[in-house]
Design a protein around this motif. Structure first.
Motif, PDB file in Angstrom:
ATOM      1  N   THR A 105       4.888  13.125   0.070  1.00  0.00           N
ATOM      2  CA  THR A 105       4.250  14.008   1.049  1.00  0.00           C
ATOM      3  C   THR A 105       3.919  15.391   0.481  1.00  0.00           C
ATOM      4  OG1 THR A 105       6.326  14.929   1.939  1.00  0.00           O
ATOM      5  CG2 THR A 105       5.542  12.845   2.899  1.00  0.00           C
ATOM      6  N   LYS A 106       4.377  15.692  -0.745  1.00  0.00           N
ATOM      7  CA  LYS A 106       4.094  17.004  -1.339  1.00  0.00           C
ATOM      8  C   LYS A 106       3.417  16.824  -2.686  1.00  0.00           C
ATOM      9  CE  LYS A 106       6.465  18.993   1.982  1.00  0.00           C
ATOM     10  NZ  LYS A 106       5.758  19.611   3.110  1.00  0.00           N
ATOM     11  N   ARG A 107       2.263  17.461  -2.844  1.00  0.00           N
ATOM     12  CA  ARG A 107       1.484  17.317  -4.078  1.00  0.00           C
ATOM     13  C   ARG A 107       1.575  18.582  -4.934  1.00  0.00           C
ATOM     14  NH1 ARG A 107      -2.201  13.125  -4.042  1.00  0.00           N
ATOM     15  NH2 ARG A 107      -2.216  11.903  -2.107  1.00  0.00           N
ATOM     16  N   PHE A 108       2.086  18.436  -6.161  1.00  0.00           N
ATOM     17  CA  PHE A 108       2.235  19.556  -7.093  1.00  0.00           C
ATOM     18  C   PHE A 108       1.275  19.467  -8.279  1.00  0.00           C
ATOM     19  CE2 PHE A 108       6.428  20.316  -5.144  1.00  0.00           C
ATOM     20  CZ  PHE A 108       6.644  21.665  -5.370  1.00  0.00           C
ATOM     21  N   LEU A 154       8.225  35.134 -25.198  1.00  0.00           N
ATOM     22  CA  LEU A 154       7.887  33.932 -24.440  1.00  0.00           C
ATOM     23  C   LEU A 154       7.128  32.966 -25.346  1.00  0.00           C
ATOM     24  CD1 LEU A 154       8.112  32.905 -21.460  1.00  0.00           C
ATOM     25  CD2 LEU A 154       5.753  33.679 -21.164  1.00  0.00           C
ATOM     26  N   VAL A 155       7.597  31.718 -25.406  1.00  0.00           N
ATOM     27  CA  VAL A 155       6.994  30.775 -26.353  1.00  0.00           C
ATOM     28  C   VAL A 155       6.136  29.700 -25.686  1.00  0.00           C
ATOM     29  CG1 VAL A 155       8.853  31.150 -28.021  1.00  0.00           C
ATOM     30  CG2 VAL A 155       8.997  29.207 -26.418  1.00  0.00           C
ATOM     31  N   GLY A 156       6.176  29.606 -24.354  1.00  0.00           N
ATOM     32  CA  GLY A 156       5.361  28.567 -23.736  1.00  0.00           C
ATOM     33  C   GLY A 156       5.313  28.669 -22.227  1.00  0.00           C
ATOM     34  N   TYR A 157       4.334  27.966 -21.673  1.00  0.00           N
ATOM     35  CA  TYR A 157       4.179  27.869 -20.211  1.00  0.00           C
ATOM     36  C   TYR A 157       3.810  26.431 -19.872  1.00  0.00           C
ATOM     37  CZ  TYR A 157       2.199  28.330 -15.506  1.00  0.00           C
ATOM     38  OH  TYR A 157       1.927  28.176 -14.168  1.00  0.00           O
ATOM     39  N   PHE A 158       4.581  25.815 -18.982  1.00  0.00           N
ATOM     40  CA  PHE A 158       4.314  24.444 -18.552  1.00  0.00           C
ATOM     41  C   PHE A 158       4.113  24.423 -17.042  1.00  0.00           C
ATOM     42  CE2 PHE A 158       6.384  24.077 -22.558  1.00  0.00           C
ATOM     43  CZ  PHE A 158       5.973  22.884 -23.131  1.00  0.00           C
ATOM     44  N   ALA A 159       2.962  23.962 -16.618  1.00  0.00           N
ATOM     45  CA  ALA A 159       2.706  23.830 -15.190  1.00  0.00           C
ATOM     46  C   ALA A 159       3.500  22.641 -14.654  1.00  0.00           C
ATOM     47  CB  ALA A 159       1.216  23.611 -14.954  1.00  0.00           C
ATOM     48  N   TRP A 160       4.089  22.811 -13.477  1.00  0.00           N
ATOM     49  CA  TRP A 160       4.636  21.673 -12.736  1.00  0.00           C
ATOM     50  C   TRP A 160       3.640  21.374 -11.638  1.00  0.00           C
ATOM     51  CZ3 TRP A 160       8.449  18.292 -13.661  1.00  0.00           C
ATOM     52  CH2 TRP A 160       8.616  17.297 -12.676  1.00  0.00           C
ATOM     53  N   SER A 161       2.952  20.259 -11.707  1.00  0.00           N
ATOM     54  CA  SER A 161       3.186  19.154 -12.611  1.00  0.00           C
ATOM     55  C   SER A 161       1.839  18.690 -13.176  1.00  0.00           C
ATOM     56  CB  SER A 161       3.859  18.017 -11.837  1.00  0.00           C
ATOM     57  OG  SER A 161       4.083  16.881 -12.629  1.00  0.00           O
ATOM     58  N   LEU A 162       1.910  17.857 -14.206  1.00  0.00           N
ATOM     59  CA  LEU A 162       0.664  17.293 -14.718  1.00  0.00           C
ATOM     60  C   LEU A 162      -0.124  16.620 -13.590  1.00  0.00           C
ATOM     61  CD1 LEU A 162      -1.204  16.425 -17.071  1.00  0.00           C
ATOM     62  CD2 LEU A 162       0.205  14.361 -17.286  1.00  0.00           C
ATOM     63  N   ALA A 163       0.541  15.809 -12.814  1.00  0.00           N
ATOM     64  CA  ALA A 163      -0.145  15.039 -11.765  1.00  0.00           C
ATOM     65  C   ALA A 163       0.763  14.927 -10.536  1.00  0.00           C
ATOM     66  CB  ALA A 163      -0.480  13.637 -12.291  1.00  0.00           C
TER      67      ALA A 163
END
Ligand code: PNW
Length: 471
Positions: free
Chosen positions: A433-436, A414-423
């Protein structure tokens, strides 16, 4: 639980990419600025009933006008990587070879601003904003769209490839094909199951052509495709439920990985799809093209599905606006609850499903690296005295990063992890209506506030990165 993440941080390789992700239409706004052409999302959001709150991406969170602010935020969080997408019609307003220099300049400036802060850009070439001119000419069910995409990929790589080494060709072709052309809950909102299978093929052909073009121009580039994976469990051991699980796993997961990594569509799903298509759109050599050398497989993971053959559910996470089935030739399948807690999208929370998908992908395709390029959760956040105490999202991220560590322990490259989403941003058919986000956005003013989850994630990343410096 190790809430400060010290032990967790130490379980990741020193070269790990720690990031957050966004996509152009969801964050940029400025849809009529500096010569940008229209995309299928600009048209779709104007059709009544398509987006639950009647909103659109005209302003979104105004990232087009806020490079400095966004980059400062990524830096403040301590991330070393940022995944964003290019708006095809911003760069090629008519979808052809005519380039809009101002569009390219925006991305070039963003890349420079990221690099100046030591943040590695990961570019997605296609995150759903097809130029409207190409949809007018038939869209993804037409082969010509794939050829136009290859041209766009070359234009983008020529302009940015000197500084950008991580390229994801297409994001979630399953969504573009089946939510866009079968269920109609995403742009362009068509409901034509047979055409959606042609669309899926041309999205994969587009991937193959772009991947080969980028690799030819820069052998050092890391080339990837982004797929949304779900471990599929049968609701029971009954033959009809087991067959439903095979079908959903086949369409959602194997259809795309087998084409990209083995150069063949899975036989069993080809048989199922024959009920509604003759596959006349597949030409000799296409699967070879699609089977382009891949450095990294990008895994977007949100949830696990439990399926039944006595269903009739439209899609596992259907938008309230979509009425067709997102499962061509499989309209009898349905999705049931496994009794787990859910996010604000109604998606069940199952961190172990991420370890499951990563270890399975590594077992099936040991030659390719893996990255988690999207993972996150929507919750109805509230600003409280200038803070957002989003404990559920914090626990979601914590649990899923731990699930990644479990996969690393099991030998997954595994080379990386990216959260969805920055903002927080424009969540497609769900509008605003949906906040990630790891960062809260006051949509009226654009004001950003780091949530508790963002603070926790940033602390984890800082620990992981200082472990690396101590080595
Ligand atoms: C992904 N489904 O979308 C996208 O890549 C993001 O742009 C999006 O904001 C994020 O996940 C959260 O939704 C999906 O219905 C949208 O199965 C819908 C589905 C899956 C993924």
């Amino acid at each position: 639980i190790d809430t400060d993440g010290t032990a967790l941080a130490a379980r990741f390789p020193s070269t790990f990419a720690w990031g957050a992700a966004t996509s152009s239409y969801q964050v940029e706004g400025a849809t009529g600025t500096d010569g940008r052409g229209k995309s299928i999302w600009d048209a779709f959001v104007n059709e009544p009933g398509r987006v639950v709150d009647g909103s659109n991406g005209d302003t979104a969170i105004d990232s087009y006008n806020n490079i400095a602010g966004d980059v400062a935020l990524i830096k403040a969080l301590g991330l070393n990587s940022y995944r964003f997408s290019l708006s095809w019609p911003r760069i090629c307003p008519d979808g052809d070879g005519t380039v809009n220099p101002k569009g390219l300049a925006y991305y070039s400036n963003l890349v420079d601003a990221l690099l100046a802060e030591g943040i590695t850009p990961w570019i997605t070439l296609y995150h759903w904003d097809l130029p409207q001119t190409l949809e007018d000419a038939g869209g993804w069910p037409e082969r010509a769209t794939a050829l136009r995409f290859a041209q766009f990929a070359q234009i983008a790589h020529e302009a940015l490839g000197d500084r950008v080494k991580h390229w994801i060709t297409v994001n979630e072709p399953w969504c573009s094909a089946f939510l866009g052309y079968a269920s109609g809950e995403h742009a362009p909102g068509r409901r034509d199951p047979s055409a959606s299978i042609a669309a899926a093929h041309h999205l994969m052909l587009a991937h193959g052509l772009a991947a080969r073009a980028i690799k030819a121009a820069d052998p050092e580039a890391t080339v990837s495709i982004g797929l949304n994976f779900y471990p599929i469990h049968a609701a029971s051991e009954s033959p009809v439920d087991l067959d439903a699980a095979r079908r959903v796993d086949g369409v959602q997961n194997r259809w795309f990985t087998e084409a990209a990594l083995r150069g063949a569509y899975p036989e069993d799903i080809v048989e199922d799809f024959k009920a509604i298509t003759d596959f006349a759109f597949i030409e000799d050599g296409d699967l070879e093209t699609i089977n382009a050398p891949l450095d990294v497989l990008s895994v977007n993971y949100y949830s696990r599905f439990t399926v039944t053959g006595n269903g009739g559910a439209t899609s596992a996470s259907a938008a309230p606006t979509g009425a067709g089935s997102a499962w061509p030739a499989n309209e009898h399948i349905g999705f049931v609850s496994a009794g787990l807690p859910v996010t604000d999208m109604g998606w069940e929370i199952e961190p172990a499903g991420l370890t499951e998908i990563l270890t399975r992908l590594h077992a099936s395709y040991p030659e390719v690296g893996l990255a988690v390029t999207e993972n996150g959760a929507a919750f109805p956040d509230k600003l409280d005295d200038g803070e957002v105490h989003d404990v559920e999202r914090l626990e979601y991220v914590q649990g899923h990063v731990a699930a990644c560590a479990d996969a690393v322990d099991a030998g997954v490259p595994l080379v990386g992890y990216f959260a969805w989403s920055l903002a927080d941003n424009f969540e497609w058919a769900w509008g605003y209506t949906k906040r990630f986000g790891l960062v809260y956005v006051e949509f009226e003013t654009g004001e950003r506030t780091v949530k508790d989850s963002g603070r926790w994630y940033g602390d984890l990343v800082r620990r992981a990165r200082s472990n690396r410096e101590a080595e």
